[in-house]
Motif scaffolding. Structure first.
Motif, PDB file in Angstrom:
ATOM      1  N   ARG A  99      20.883 114.761 118.781  1.00  0.00           N
ATOM      2  CA  ARG A  99      20.217 116.014 119.175  1.00  0.00           C
ATOM      3  C   ARG A  99      20.431 116.286 120.661  1.00  0.00           C
ATOM      4  O   ARG A  99      20.681 117.430 121.070  1.00  0.00           O
ATOM      5  N   SER A 109      18.961 136.504 115.799  1.00  0.00           N
ATOM      6  CA  SER A 109      18.825 135.580 116.912  1.00  0.00           C
ATOM      7  C   SER A 109      19.822 135.897 118.007  1.00  0.00           C
ATOM      8  O   SER A 109      19.503 135.835 119.183  1.00  0.00           O
ATOM      9  N   LEU A 118      13.198 123.850 121.089  1.00  0.00           N
ATOM     10  CA  LEU A 118      13.014 123.799 119.640  1.00  0.00           C
ATOM     11  C   LEU A 118      13.471 122.473 119.047  1.00  0.00           C
ATOM     12  O   LEU A 118      12.861 121.952 118.112  1.00  0.00           O
ATOM     13  N   LEU A 119      14.550 121.916 119.597  1.00  0.00           N
ATOM     14  CA  LEU A 119      15.047 120.667 119.052  1.00  0.00           C
ATOM     15  C   LEU A 119      14.099 119.492 119.294  1.00  0.00           C
ATOM     16  O   LEU A 119      14.237 118.437 118.683  1.00  0.00           O
ATOM     17  N   ALA A 142      22.333 119.482 122.317  1.00  0.00           N
ATOM     18  CA  ALA A 142      21.684 120.313 123.325  1.00  0.00           C
ATOM     19  C   ALA A 142      22.519 120.422 124.591  1.00  0.00           C
ATOM     20  O   ALA A 142      22.449 121.420 125.314  1.00  0.00           O
ATOM     21  N   ALA A 199      22.336 125.951 115.119  1.00  0.00           N
ATOM     22  CA  ALA A 199      22.912 124.732 115.643  1.00  0.00           C
ATOM     23  C   ALA A 199      23.609 123.916 114.569  1.00  0.00           C
ATOM     24  O   ALA A 199      24.576 123.226 114.838  1.00  0.00           O
ATOM     25  N   LEU A 255      12.974 132.210 121.338  1.00  0.00           N
ATOM     26  CA  LEU A 255      14.357 132.249 121.798  1.00  0.00           C
ATOM     27  C   LEU A 255      14.474 132.685 123.248  1.00  0.00           C
ATOM     28  O   LEU A 255      15.554 132.629 123.832  1.00  0.00           O
ATOM     29  N   VAL A 288      16.964 129.256 114.600  1.00  0.00           N
ATOM     30  CA  VAL A 288      17.646 128.486 115.626  1.00  0.00           C
ATOM     31  C   VAL A 288      18.169 127.186 115.049  1.00  0.00           C
ATOM     32  O   VAL A 288      19.257 126.719 115.369  1.00  0.00           O
ATOM     33  N   PHE A 289      17.396 126.588 114.159  1.00  0.00           N
ATOM     34  CA  PHE A 289      17.825 125.377 113.456  1.00  0.00           C
ATOM     35  C   PHE A 289      19.143 125.625 112.751  1.00  0.00           C
ATOM     36  O   PHE A 289      20.081 124.834 112.815  1.00  0.00           O
ATOM     37  N   MET A 305      23.877 124.137 125.156  1.00  0.00           N
ATOM     38  CA  MET A 305      23.241 124.770 124.011  1.00  0.00           C
ATOM     39  C   MET A 305      21.746 124.959 124.198  1.00  0.00           C
ATOM     40  O   MET A 305      21.149 125.886 123.646  1.00  0.00           O
ATOM     41  N   ASP A 306      21.111 124.071 124.975  1.00  0.00           N
ATOM     42  CA  ASP A 306      19.663 124.190 125.101  1.00  0.00           C
ATOM     43  C   ASP A 306      19.237 125.412 125.901  1.00  0.00           C
ATOM     44  O   ASP A 306      18.059 125.736 125.979  1.00  0.00           O
ATOM     45  N   LEU A 332      18.613 127.226 122.719  1.00  0.00           N
ATOM     46  CA  LEU A 332      17.727 126.513 121.798  1.00  0.00           C
ATOM     47  C   LEU A 332      16.395 126.176 122.438  1.00  0.00           C
ATOM     48  O   LEU A 332      15.406 125.931 121.753  1.00  0.00           O
TER      49      LEU A 332
END
Length: 493
Positions: free
Chosen positions: A310, A33, A289-290, A314, A17, A212, A13-14, A282-283, A286
């Motif tokens: 960040r 993913s 995780l961020l 997100a 993004a 995820l 996931v890192f 995006m979150d 994600l």
């Protein structure tokens, strides 16, 4: 799928993004993913999910079927409901728990009544039948009475495990308030096909992909078959359903029966596209995780991405699509697009940092793709000293409908035309997934032990919307979501 798979889900996931330091991992893990974004919907469509959520009053007698299911659900990770059909073959679980002849006889007499299957933490299955229909003459079974239900375990050990789970997680009537979503879930399990599941079920079924799928850690939905489609509607969330003790004031009666179904709003995929995902933020993929220190530290150290950036990442809308490749080293490539507004300079700094990391990790820019003095060209990467000059990914800033768009490619070139699909807060879903499970399976890109109907389905459509106040964005970590979708079955399913 290519044999160059490695690393963990958090790193995957890192990389999605930020185009992180290892393109070798990025180009393949991202496929995994992306396919997992259909994880919640495939969990639904495989028959593991389905409960009708209605705003009706519950009347919980001490041994009511609904309270009995609530007790069993507290001790099991997943409870699934089925409607009997004497015209169909006897389910194998019946024969395994009852014996062949008793199963045939009871199945024939059971008619169209509901029956249930529960799953323990170790994956063992329990057959759950109504006590009112269970013949007392059947002896020698690993059988346990729970309220108004008879539960049949595979052996004495699993019967004992069930008893221990019931003792540890006792459910009282007060824990399932009248009119609550949880109460509606259990009532739905008594009336039609469906499932209620918890976070342990998600972790058991999805393994390393669980991070995820955190928006669907817990939930229940209604499942129904219409012509050649499996359809579902329900609710998913990060917290236990028991935390929703009342129906929200934002929910109108009949809410789950209203609104457009994704099969009527989703567009068909192109010939090359295997999966497309459009989201308001995006979150939604994600998750949290961020916010983890193990990810935050390298983001700040290597790419200069602080907390403010960040949060901006997100909150960005996005579109991504997984496309098949007719030739080359990879079976498919992933293309992602994000809008660039006031943060273009920040993104330029991030991409420069990514370039430095890639250059020191065995990759190099393709020489013919270097920017010319008069035109901004795409930045494409290949493995150093690769005589075939296979593109492993890259990025380009293109003009979108209203603003510049960052177009990224993983295992393929970035798209040169904008496909970013803005989703209106008021009228569009928060997340929309469209896919072709059959082609994903044929290419070996659909992980997991999914049933044949899922693997051979010709199309998948999934939408999620905020359960409360759908016109306003909620914090993803605390949201409940309405989920709806469909899976189109093929004749050989």
């Amino acid at each position: 799928m290519s044999g160059k798979i490695g690393g963990g889900v958090a790193e995957t996931v890192f990389n999605i993004a930020l185009l992180s330091q290892s393109w070798k991992r990025l180009r393949i893990q991202l496929f995994r993913s992306t396919a997992s974004l259909a994880g919640i919907s495939l969990l639904v469509s495989s028959g593991w999910i389905g409960v009708q959520l209605t705003n009706r009053q519950q009347h919980w007698a001490d041994h009511s079927p609904a309270l009995s299911l609530a007790q069993l659900s507290s001790a099991l990770i997943l409870v699934q409901s089925f409607r009997g059909d004497p015209k169909r073959a006897v389910p194998s679980l019946w024969s395994e728990r009852l014996g062949l002849e008793p199963a045939i006889d009871l199945w024939r007499r059971y008619g169209r009544s509901m029956w249930w299957q529960g799953w323990s933490q170790d994956g063992d299955a329990y057959l759950i039948l109504s006590s009112s229909t269970f013949p007392s003459k059947i002896q020698g079974l690993e059988r346990q009475r729970v309220g108004s239900m008879e539960v049949l375990a595979s052996d004495a050990l699993h019967r004992q495990q069930l008893l221990q789970g019931l003792k540890t997680n006792q459910v009282q009537k007060a824990a399932v308030p009248h009119g609550s979503l949880l109460g509606a879930c259990f009532q739905g399990l008594l009336e039609g096909p469906g499932v209620i599941w918890n976070a342990d079920a998600l972790a058991t079924l999805s393994g390393t992909l669980a991070p995820l799928l955190q928006q669907g850690r817990e939930g229940c939905v209604q499942l129904r078959l219409q012509s050649n489609q499996i359809r579902w509607d329900g609710v998913i969330g990060r917290r236990p359903l028991s935390s929703l003790t009342q129906l929200s004031s934002g929910l109108a009666p009949g809410y789950f029966e209203a609104g457009p179904h994704p099969t009527s709003t989703s567009s068909a995929l192109s010939d090359l596209t295997l999966l497309q995902v459009d989201g308001q933020h995006m979150d939604l993929i994600l998750g949290t995780l961020l916010s983890r220190q193990i990810i935050q530290a390298p983001l700040e150290e290597h790419y200069g991405i602080n907390g403010s950036m960040r949060n901006e990442i997100a909150d960005l809308p996005f579109s991504l699509r997984l496309q098949s490749r007719a030739n080359g080293a990879y079976k498919a490539g992933l293309q992602v697009q994000l809008p660039l507004s006031t943060s273009r300079q920040q993104w330029t700094a991030i991409l420069n940092a990514v370039s430095d990391r890639l250059g020191s990790s065995g990759f190099q820019k393709r020489e013919e793709d270097q920017p010319s003095p008069n035109q901004e060209s795409p930045t494409l990467w290949q493995l150093r000293d690769d005589s075939d000059q296979t593109t492993v990914g890259g990025w380009e800033i293109i003009q979108g409908p209203t603003s510049p768009v960052l177009s990224i490619g993983f295992g393929t070139e970035p798209a040169v035309q904008a496909f970013l699909t803005p989703l209106s807060q008021q009228q569009s879903p928060s997340l929309r997934v469209t896919g072709d499970p059959k082609r994903l399976t044929q290419l070996g890109l659909l992980g997991g032990l999914w049933p044949k109907p899922v693997q051979t389905a010709s199309s998948l459509n999934l939408e999620i919307r905020p359960l409360n106040n759908p016109g306003n964005r909620q914090s993803v970590s605390h949201s409940w979501w309405r989920v709806s979708g469909s899976l189109t079955l093929t004749p050989d399913s």
